[in-house]
Design an enzyme around this catalytic site. Structure first.
Site, PDB file in Angstrom:
ATOM      1  N   VAL A  97      79.591  54.672  49.196  1.00 54.39           N
ATOM      2  CA  VAL A  97      79.542  55.538  48.007  1.00 54.39           C
ATOM      3  C   VAL A  97      80.448  54.922  46.954  1.00 54.39           C
ATOM      4  O   VAL A  97      81.594  54.558  47.250  1.00 54.39           O
ATOM      5  CB  VAL A  97      79.989  56.973  48.363  1.00 54.39           C
ATOM      6  CG1 VAL A  97      80.128  57.820  47.105  1.00 54.39           C
ATOM      7  CG2 VAL A  97      78.994  57.616  49.321  1.00 54.39           C
ATOM      8  N   THR A 155      74.485  50.952  36.688  1.00 59.29           N
ATOM      9  CA  THR A 155      74.610  52.412  36.635  1.00 59.29           C
ATOM     10  C   THR A 155      74.266  52.801  35.219  1.00 59.29           C
ATOM     11  O   THR A 155      74.393  51.979  34.312  1.00 59.29           O
ATOM     12  CB  THR A 155      76.092  52.804  36.890  1.00 59.29           C
ATOM     13  OG1 THR A 155      76.455  52.414  38.202  1.00 59.29           O
ATOM     14  CG2 THR A 155      76.348  54.291  36.724  1.00 59.29           C
TER      15      THR A 155
HETATM   16  N1  ASP Z   1      79.765  51.627  39.489  1.00 57.96           N
HETATM   17  C1  ASP Z   1      78.612  51.479  40.328  1.00 57.96           C
HETATM   18  C2  ASP Z   1      79.023  51.517  41.756  1.00 57.96           C
HETATM   19  O1  ASP Z   1      80.053  50.943  42.090  1.00 57.96           O
HETATM   20  C3  ASP Z   1      77.832  50.236  40.079  1.00 57.96           C
HETATM   21  C4  ASP Z   1      77.809  49.708  38.669  1.00 57.96           C
HETATM   22  O2  ASP Z   1      77.929  50.452  37.748  1.00 57.96           O
HETATM   23  O3  ASP Z   1      77.641  48.487  38.446  1.00 57.96           O
HETATM   24  O4  ASP Z   1      78.292  52.049  42.549  1.00 57.96           O
END
Ligand code: ASP
Length: 312
Positions: free
Chosen positions: A205, A176
């Site tokens: 989600v 992200t």
């Molecule tokens: N936080 C994001 C999600 O769970 C993924 C990530 O940041 O690694 O969709």
């Protein structure tokens, strides 16, 4: 709303943008915008769009890894820390700039979040830029992951039961980008955008579009945003909890540590946070070695990328 004016309330705010490590290349553009008097909301959106359009970042926007069916489902949110207007999209398919669509949800609808087919319909309605977000290389990665699960694109699409496949396709493979900014008027904004958990169940989600979980800011106190196992940020309401801790006067470094410690109580999955206080001080923590975050202030020619503090 009271706007921070630097230490002691005397100095003008320090223009600052803080990001997860994969946001570094976008920071000069955001900082140029702030230096010209632009606002924090425009800066975080501009930064997020750069990463969304970059096909080499396989965790965000175009080139992001798809769900188990090979469809890239994107999540994004934007928060205006002064007005507490927020906008989000989730499980959005087929558009290039989810963050801009999230901002349009905030500014042009009576809602705060649109998901799936409704989000895509809205994107079409406002003439948002379309994209085939699955690239040749992410398609290859997807096919390879299916192969390891003894599936093919055709077999997985025919399946009535996806859950047994998802149990084999999902690993610790997420990503992200976070952007937190303070502008010349002391206003704070935050943006988070992602393709979420690679090879996830369709419709999954994460925390990124959930305001208060993966993204939150309040101009009076500061901002926080998460990367890593989003389910933990949702369960702990991590970003809002972090800003509440800033409001209590806890320093960003301790706020970041506490957020990762809270996540560690629930699970041993990877978890990371960036925190920016209204006075421009910032910090980041993680529970994995080698994770980095970056920042840029008005007096810097280039962003600095530095280690996150590891909390076990
Ligand atoms: N936080 C994001 C999600 O769970 C993924 C990530 O940041 O690694 O969709």
């Amino acid at each position: 709303m009271r706007v921070a004016s630097g230490a002691g309330g005397q100095r003008p705010p320090t223009l600052t943008i803080v990001a997860s490590g994969n946001g570094a290349s976008a920071l000069p553009v955001g900082m140029r915008l702030l230096r010209r008097g632009g606002n924090a909301l425009d800066a975080v959106e501009a930064c997020a769009r750069i990463v969304e359009a970059d096909p080499t970042d396989t965790s965000v926007g175009r080139g992001g890894k798809p769900n188990v069916l090979g469809i890239v489902e994107l999540d994004a949110s934007i928060v205006d820390g002064t007005t507490h207007r927020v906008g989000a999209v989730a499980a959005l398919v087929g558009y290039l700039y989810p963050i801009t669509i999230a901002r349009a949800v905030m500014e042009r609808t009576p809602h705060v979040m649109l998901v799936g087919a409704g989000a895509a319909r809205f994107a079409r309605e406002i003439g948002a830029a379309k994209a085939q977000n699955l690239t040749a290389s992410t398609r290859e990665l997807w096919v390879e992951r299916l192969r390891k699960a003894h599936e093919t694109p055709a077999s997985v699409r025919r399946r009535a039961r996806l859950l047994p496949v998802v149990r084999k396709t999902v690993r610790e493979e997420r990503g992200t980008v976070n952007f937190l900014a303070i502008d010349g008027a002391g206003h704070i904004a935050s943006a988070v955008t992602t393709s979420g958990w690679a090879y996830k169940y369709p419709g999954r989600v994460g925390d990124s579009p959930i305001v208060g979980a993966g993204n939150y800011c309040d101009t009076r106190y500061g901002a926080a945003a998460c990367t890593g196992f989003g389910e933990l940020a949702i369960r702990n309401v991590t970003a809002k909890t972090a800003v509440d801790r800033l409001a209590k006067g806890i320093a960003p470094v301790e706020v970041a540590r506490l957020a990762v410690a809270d996540a560690n109580v629930l699970d041993d999955a990877a978890f990371n946070i960036v925190v920016l206080a209204a006075d421009g001080t910032h910090a980041s923590a993680t529970n994995r070695e080698g994770r980095r975050y970056c920042f840029m202030t008005a007096d810097m020619e280039e962003p600095v990328t530095t280690a996150r503090e590891v909390v076990r």
